[in-house]
Design a protein around this motif. Structure first.
Motif, short mmCIF file in Angstrom:
data_model
loop_
_atom_site.label_atom_id
_atom_site.label_comp_id
_atom_site.label_asym_id
_atom_site.label_seq_id
_atom_site.Cartn_x
_atom_site.Cartn_y
_atom_site.Cartn_z
N ASN A 194 20.02 32.11 -45.92
CA ASN A 194 21.05 31.97 -44.90
C ASN A 194 20.40 31.50 -43.60
O ASN A 194 19.48 32.16 -43.10
N PRO A 195 20.83 30.37 -43.04
CA PRO A 195 20.21 29.90 -41.80
C PRO A 195 20.38 30.87 -40.63
O PRO A 195 19.60 30.83 -39.68
N ASN A 196 21.39 31.74 -40.67
CA ASN A 196 21.53 32.74 -39.62
C ASN A 196 20.34 33.68 -39.58
O ASN A 196 19.96 34.17 -38.51
N HIS A 197 19.73 33.95 -40.72
CA HIS A 197 18.58 34.84 -40.76
C HIS A 197 17.31 34.12 -40.31
O HIS A 197 16.41 34.75 -39.76
N GLN A 198 17.26 32.82 -40.53
CA GLN A 198 16.21 32.02 -39.92
C GLN A 198 16.31 32.12 -38.39
O GLN A 198 15.31 32.27 -37.68
N ALA A 199 17.54 32.09 -37.89
CA ALA A 199 17.75 32.22 -36.45
C ALA A 199 17.28 33.58 -35.95
O ALA A 199 16.69 33.68 -34.87
N THR A 200 17.51 34.62 -36.72
CA THR A 200 17.07 35.95 -36.31
C THR A 200 15.56 36.01 -36.16
O THR A 200 15.04 36.58 -35.19
N GLY A 250 23.01 26.71 -36.58
CA GLY A 250 24.43 27.02 -36.57
C GLY A 250 24.74 28.44 -36.15
O GLY A 250 25.90 28.88 -36.25
N SER A 251 23.76 29.18 -35.66
CA SER A 251 23.97 30.56 -35.27
C SER A 251 24.23 30.66 -33.78
O SER A 251 23.32 30.55 -32.96
N ARG A 252 25.48 30.88 -33.40
CA ARG A 252 25.79 31.07 -31.99
C ARG A 252 25.19 32.37 -31.48
O ARG A 252 24.69 32.46 -30.35
N ALA A 253 25.23 33.40 -32.33
CA ALA A 253 24.66 34.69 -31.93
C ALA A 253 23.18 34.57 -31.66
O ALA A 253 22.65 35.18 -30.74
N GLY A 254 22.47 33.75 -32.46
CA GLY A 254 21.04 33.58 -32.26
C GLY A 254 20.72 32.99 -30.92
O GLY A 254 19.78 33.43 -30.23
N VAL A 255 21.49 31.99 -30.50
CA VAL A 255 21.25 31.35 -29.19
C VAL A 255 21.46 32.36 -28.07
O VAL A 255 20.63 32.48 -27.15
N VAL A 409 17.79 42.29 -32.95
CA VAL A 409 18.19 42.29 -34.36
C VAL A 409 19.33 43.28 -34.59
O VAL A 409 20.27 43.00 -35.35
N LEU A 410 19.25 44.44 -33.94
CA LEU A 410 20.34 45.40 -34.07
C LEU A 410 21.64 44.85 -33.49
O LEU A 410 22.73 45.13 -33.99
N GLY A 411 21.52 44.05 -32.41
CA GLY A 411 22.70 43.39 -31.87
C GLY A 411 23.26 42.35 -32.83
O GLY A 411 24.48 42.25 -33.01
N HIS A 412 22.37 41.58 -33.46
CA HIS A 412 22.82 40.57 -34.43
C HIS A 412 23.49 41.24 -35.62
O HIS A 412 24.35 40.65 -36.28
N SER A 413 23.12 42.49 -35.90
CA SER A 413 23.68 43.20 -37.05
C SER A 413 25.16 43.52 -36.86
O SER A 413 25.83 43.89 -37.83
N PHE A 414 25.69 43.40 -35.65
CA PHE A 414 27.12 43.61 -35.45
C PHE A 414 27.94 42.47 -36.04
O PHE A 414 29.14 42.66 -36.32
N VAL A 415 27.34 41.30 -36.21
CA VAL A 415 28.10 40.15 -36.70
C VAL A 415 27.45 39.50 -37.92
O VAL A 415 27.91 38.46 -38.38
N ASP A 416 26.42 40.12 -38.45
CA ASP A 416 25.72 39.55 -39.60
C ASP A 416 25.05 40.68 -40.38
O ASP A 416 25.33 41.86 -40.13
N TYR A 417 24.16 40.32 -41.31
CA TYR A 417 23.51 41.35 -42.14
C TYR A 417 22.01 41.05 -42.29
O TYR A 417 21.48 40.97 -43.40
N PRO A 418 21.28 40.90 -41.17
CA PRO A 418 19.85 40.57 -41.28
C PRO A 418 19.02 41.63 -41.98
O PRO A 418 18.06 41.30 -42.69
N LEU A 419 19.38 42.91 -41.83
CA LEU A 419 18.57 43.97 -42.42
C LEU A 419 18.79 44.11 -43.91
O LEU A 419 18.12 44.91 -44.56
#
Length: 459
Positions: A194-200, A250-255, A409-419
């Motif tokens: 998932n590219p969102n996890h690359q962003a994380t 494509g990760s707005r949260a990452g930016v 990362v904990l903040g990103h976890s509100f909108v994704d599943y990095p962990l």
């Protein structure tokens, strides 16, 4: 830092080598939250002797103890899947959701699993997925500060390697050997599915290099000018690469998280500057950046609520979780339970793999114990933040960016599943160990407790 790293004793060298090996294995092979192949299995097997080695070191400690809050958090995380695998008393139904599922299965002659979890195999896999993170936490905790800083640079290097792989993937066919997950179209994913996890991971890297960059820029005189120049060049390169690549994932949260995290590190680390004008300038710049980031986050949340499926998905998951309270449906059971109980509007041609909110999914899978563990984790973070802030600026140079990266990362976890990916869970374990070690040192060393009130002499 160089002398401290080179002066490692034999035990610390082994800890650093094992931690580095497990992190490389985790990032390279554990980029998917669903697909666990041979690499992940080898990672879990390699973590077993590493855990035994950590326990041996703990038993050999002369006095002292591990941070109680962090120790309790680790034990609680391991206990949840083990407890869920215990047999359930005959005829005992703990939730409305389980009772309804039992009725549905009875119509086709299928018995419900006689355990607390509805998915025993997935819950067992969830327990084994925690072992590499436990091993890495113990290994990194026993490292001296110089080796921990070296490990942070290693995490930055892994992020850049993943980014390079992602760039190469864009010019390669989908079935190329450069794409570790050929079932998905290449999209700057690197080692991840998932590219969102690359962003994380890029957010983590940018956060980690912000502190040494500020330190190098603050020190304008004295020995080590060449070394500071190298640090500045590498840090600026990593920041530019991360900031450039994050929109492409494509990760707005990452930016947004990258801007917030880097600004927070600069502001907090700059608070240790000797010059009042420089300190005010750093704090002002970081405040402006954080304000802009928060404004963008609010706008982004509005877009997320209107244009995406994540908001109704989270709401549906909460409703299902209430039906499986208080014990939860079982770690790893999300896909099956959601498909069984999702509202008709959420039924799609493809299955929903995660709730895209770690905390909501934890609530569904672990119920009340998940809430207790999350509260314990919040207490551990709050205690660590307070303890680290009591350290002098030069002694929190590794713990501060590690702590902010944890928050990102904990903040990103509100909108994704990095962990849910072994890769990011392993990186988080290393960051948590650095934070726990610094906080433990601040709370147990009398000199450390007093140092925040004493002037820091120039080196």
């Amino acid at each position: 830092m160089q002398d401290e790293t080179l002066a490692l004793d034999g035990r610390s060298r082994i800890n650093l080598a094992l931690a580095g090996l497990l992190l490389v294995m985790a990032v390279v092979t554990g980029g998917s939250s669903q697909q666990a192949g041979t690499g992940v299995m080898l990672l879990q097997l390699a973590s077993l002797p590493a855990i035994a080695w950590v326990i041996g070191q703990r038993l050999a400690m002369q006095g002292g103890r591990w941070p109680p809050l962090w120790t309790a958090l680790i034990l609680a995380l391991l206990a949840i899947p083990l407890l869920q695998l215990l047999p359930m008393p005959a005829g005992f139904v703990m939730s409305d959701g389980r009772a309804l599922l039992q009725q549905d299965l009875a119509q086709v002659g299928v018995a419900l699993p006689a355990r607390w979890t509805l998915a025993p195999d997935a819950t067992r896999a969830s327990f084994f997925a925690l072992l590499p993170a436990v091993a890495i936490f113990g290994l990194v905790f026993f490292l001296p500060s110089g080796a921990q800083r070296a490990l942070l640079w290693g995490i930055v290097a892994l992020a850049m390697a993943s980014l390079l792989l992602g760039i190469l993937q864009l010019g390669a066919p989908q079935e190329s050997a450069l794409n570790p997950y050929p079932q998905w179209q290449p999209a700057m994913s690197g080692f991840f599915a998932n590219p969102n996890h690359q962003a994380t991971l890029l957010v983590i890297a940018a956060t980690l290099v912000s502190a040494p960059l500020v330190s190098a820029l603050k020190t304008t005189a004295g020995p080590g000018a060449r070394r500071r120049g190298v640090t500045i060049a590498i840090s600026v390169f990593v920041l530019l690469m991360a900031m450039t690549a994050l929109p492409l994932t494509g990760s707005r949260a990452g930016v947004i998280l990258c801007v917030l995290a880097c600004a927070l590190v600069v502001g907090l680390h700059g608070a240790g500057s000797r010059g009042a004008n420089r300190r005010r300038l750093l704090l002002l710049a970081s405040t402006v950046a954080v304000s802009l980031g928060l404004f963008a986050a609010l706008r982004w949340m509005q877009v997320d609520a209107v244009d995406e499926l994540r908001s109704p998905l989270r709401a549906a998951t909460v409703d299902i979780a209430m039906g499986h309270a208080p014990a939860g449906s079982g770690m790893g059971s999300y896909v099956g339970v959601f498909e069984q109980e999702a509202p008709p509007a959420m039924l799609m041609g493809s299955y929903v793999n995660h709730a895209h909110n770690e905390y909501v999914q934890w609530l569904l899978e672990a119920g009340l114990p998940a809430l207790l563990v999350m509260a314990l984790g919040a207490c551990a973070l709050a205690w660590s933040a307070r303890a680290i802030w009591r350290l002098p600026a030069h002694r929190r140079s590794a713990a501060l960016p590690a702590f902010v990266a944890l928050l990102a990362v904990l903040g990103h976890s509100f909108v994704d599943y990095p962990l849910r990916t072994p890769a990011l869970l392993a990186v988080m374990a290393a960051l948590a160990a650095i934070v726990a070690k610094a906080a433990h040192a601040a709370g147990t060393t009398p000199a450390a407790r007093r140092s925040h009130t004493l002037p820091i002499k120039a080196p």
